[in-house]
Design a protein around this motif. Structure first.
Motif, PDB file in Angstrom:
ATOM      1  N   ASP A 110       0.977  -0.978   0.199  1.00  0.00           N
ATOM      2  CA  ASP A 110       0.200   0.552   0.028  1.00  0.00           C
ATOM      3  C   ASP A 110       0.623   1.383   0.093  1.00  0.00           C
ATOM      4  O   ASP A 110       0.304   2.267  -0.057  1.00  0.00           O
ATOM      5  CB  ASP A 110      -1.256  -0.300   1.109  1.00  0.00           C
ATOM      6  CG  ASP A 110      -0.411  -0.406   2.513  1.00  0.00           C
ATOM      7  OD1 ASP A 110       1.272  -0.789   2.527  1.00  0.00           O
ATOM      8  OD2 ASP A 110      -1.176  -0.481   3.449  1.00  0.00           O
ATOM      9  N   THR A 232      -1.995   1.857   5.338  1.00  0.00           N
ATOM     10  CA  THR A 232      -3.740   2.504   4.923  1.00  0.00           C
ATOM     11  C   THR A 232      -4.276   2.235   5.134  1.00  0.00           C
ATOM     12  O   THR A 232      -4.582   0.983   6.467  1.00  0.00           O
ATOM     13  CB  THR A 232      -3.932   1.899   3.287  1.00  0.00           C
ATOM     14  OG1 THR A 232      -4.437   2.945   2.480  1.00  0.00           O
ATOM     15  CG2 THR A 232      -4.127   0.404   3.086  1.00  0.00           C
ATOM     16  N   ALA A 236      -4.343  -3.883   2.335  1.00  0.00           N
ATOM     17  CA  ALA A 236      -3.757  -3.424   1.689  1.00  0.00           C
ATOM     18  C   ALA A 236      -2.747  -5.068   1.036  1.00  0.00           C
ATOM     19  O   ALA A 236      -3.292  -6.524   0.677  1.00  0.00           O
ATOM     20  CB  ALA A 236      -2.438  -2.992   2.397  1.00  0.00           C
ATOM     21  N   THR A 275      -0.443   6.565   6.270  1.00  0.00           N
ATOM     22  CA  THR A 275      -1.780   5.548   5.603  1.00  0.00           C
ATOM     23  C   THR A 275      -0.658   6.018   4.308  1.00  0.00           C
ATOM     24  O   THR A 275      -1.557   5.094   2.893  1.00  0.00           O
ATOM     25  CB  THR A 275      -3.036   6.975   4.988  1.00  0.00           C
ATOM     26  OG1 THR A 275      -2.991   7.320   4.629  1.00  0.00           O
ATOM     27  CG2 THR A 275      -3.679   6.425   6.375  1.00  0.00           C
ATOM     28  N   ASN A 276       0.171   7.200   3.300  1.00  0.00           N
ATOM     29  CA  ASN A 276       0.493   6.577   2.045  1.00  0.00           C
ATOM     30  C   ASN A 276       2.789   7.256   2.735  1.00  0.00           C
ATOM     31  O   ASN A 276       2.469   7.863   3.360  1.00  0.00           O
ATOM     32  CB  ASN A 276      -0.186   7.627   1.182  1.00  0.00           C
ATOM     33  CG  ASN A 276      -0.494   9.019   1.468  1.00  0.00           C
ATOM     34  OD1 ASN A 276       0.334   9.546   2.117  1.00  0.00           O
ATOM     35  ND2 ASN A 276      -1.708   9.098   1.160  1.00  0.00           N
TER      36      ASN A 276
END
Length: 334
Positions: A110, A232, A236, A275-276
């Motif tokens: 992810d 995330t 994922a 989350t990224n």
């Protein structure tokens, strides 16, 4: 001029005296005109044959030498100085240990190329932007160990960080052990600020020390912990090696945010959720701003007087004027 490169003047007010130079030259020209007389002479061819002396052509040499001497003397009075400066820097250092999860779940994609590699790349940028801090690295999975002790040699640290990979130690997620190992590297530190950045994508499922207990130990040693949950929301993609090659499975993201928040609260740190890649980079930038070292800079300056050459030039020019006036130009037309 190259003579004045790197030169400062202790008394620049003396340069106002340069105004006297054109006044002196003007006075000389006026006096010369007053001394000129008019004499009517008949045109006699014989006078044309008289050989003329070259000395009258140099009759103004005196005012030129005197003007140049005055300029050199004014520069000397302004006290030209060359300066050499250097700085002593005193840093109220920050000791930082990055505790990084390298369990199998960190291979989920992810993040690009995966959580582990994204975490490494962004952390390396963070390290390189903090040249004045000692930084160390602890890795954990089912157990933990120190990959690099606290060091100011960040090139060594970056190389060791780049070498970490999943499978170096037994799989699992021993958050408490990872934190305890990081605190152990900091407990004897005399730095003004001691920090652990704990990055994980799961919940504690192995190890002999519970995460909250490790947080209490960190608090006792004055270690502040910033916890980062990486992953995330939802599911994922996770690569699985099969006889048919690499296949991807959907893996549920299960981060124990409650425990990570509690660790941060106990130690006076802060919990972040990434989350990224972009969010993880922003988190490191926030930590970078929160943990800035105080740097005291003391500047030293050494000055060397440079007026003597100009004083010598002024004396030489005045001496030359005196000699030429009383020898070579003595009796020259004025």
């Amino acid at each position: 001029m190259i003579w004045f490169k790197g030169i400062e003047f202790a008394h620049p007010g003396f340069f106002w005296l340069l105004i006297s130079i054109p006044l002196m030259v003007g006075w000389y020209i006026w006096k010369q005109k007053q001394l000129q007389g008019n004499l009517a002479m008949p045109t006699i061819r014989g006078f044309a044959m008289i050989t003329k002396s070259m000395l009258p052509r140099f009759r103004h040499l005196g005012i030129i030498l005197r003007s140049l001497a005055m300029i050199a003397l004014i520069i000397a009075l302004a006290r030209p100085q060359s300066s050499l400066s250097w700085q002593d820097t005193t840093t109220e250092g920050i000791d930082i240990v990055i505790a990084s999860d390298i369990s199998g779940s960190m291979l989920a994609e992810d993040f690009k190329p995966n959580r582990l590699e994204a975490g490494k790349n962004i952390a390396i940028d963070f390290i390189q932007n903090r040249p004045n801090d000692r930084i160390g690295l602890v890795v954990f999975s089912g157990e933990s160990f120190t990959q690099c002790p606290l060091t100011i040699d960040h090139s060594v640290l970056v190389n060791l960080y780049a070498d970490i990979k999943n499978g170096m130690i037994e799989d699992g997620t021993a958050i408490g052990m990872g934190l305890a190992t990081a605190v152990n590297r900091l407990k004897d530190s005399e730095a003004k600020s001691k920090v652990v950045i704990l990055l994980t994508d799961g919940s504690n499922n192995s190890g002999s020390i519970p995460p909250v207990t490790a947080a209490e130990i960190a608090k006792q040693f004055g270690v502040r912990v910033y916890t980062v949950g990486i992953g995330t929301n939802g599911y994922a993609p996770y690569p699985v090696q099969t006889p048919m090659g690499v296949q991807y499975q959907r893996m549920k993201v299960d981060i124990d945010e409650g425990t990570l928040s509690k660790i941060a609260t106990i130690t006076g740190g802060k919990y972040f959720r990434a989350t990224n890649n972009s969010a993880l980079k922003d988190i490191y930038e926030q930590i970078d701003k929160l943990e800035k070292a105080k740097i005291d800079v003391t500047q030293y300056r050494k000055k060397t007087e440079r007026f003597l050459p100009f004083a010598i030039i002024a004396l030489a020019l005045l001496s030359l004027e005196f000699l030429t006036k009383n020898t070579l130009l003595k009796g020259a037309l004025t």
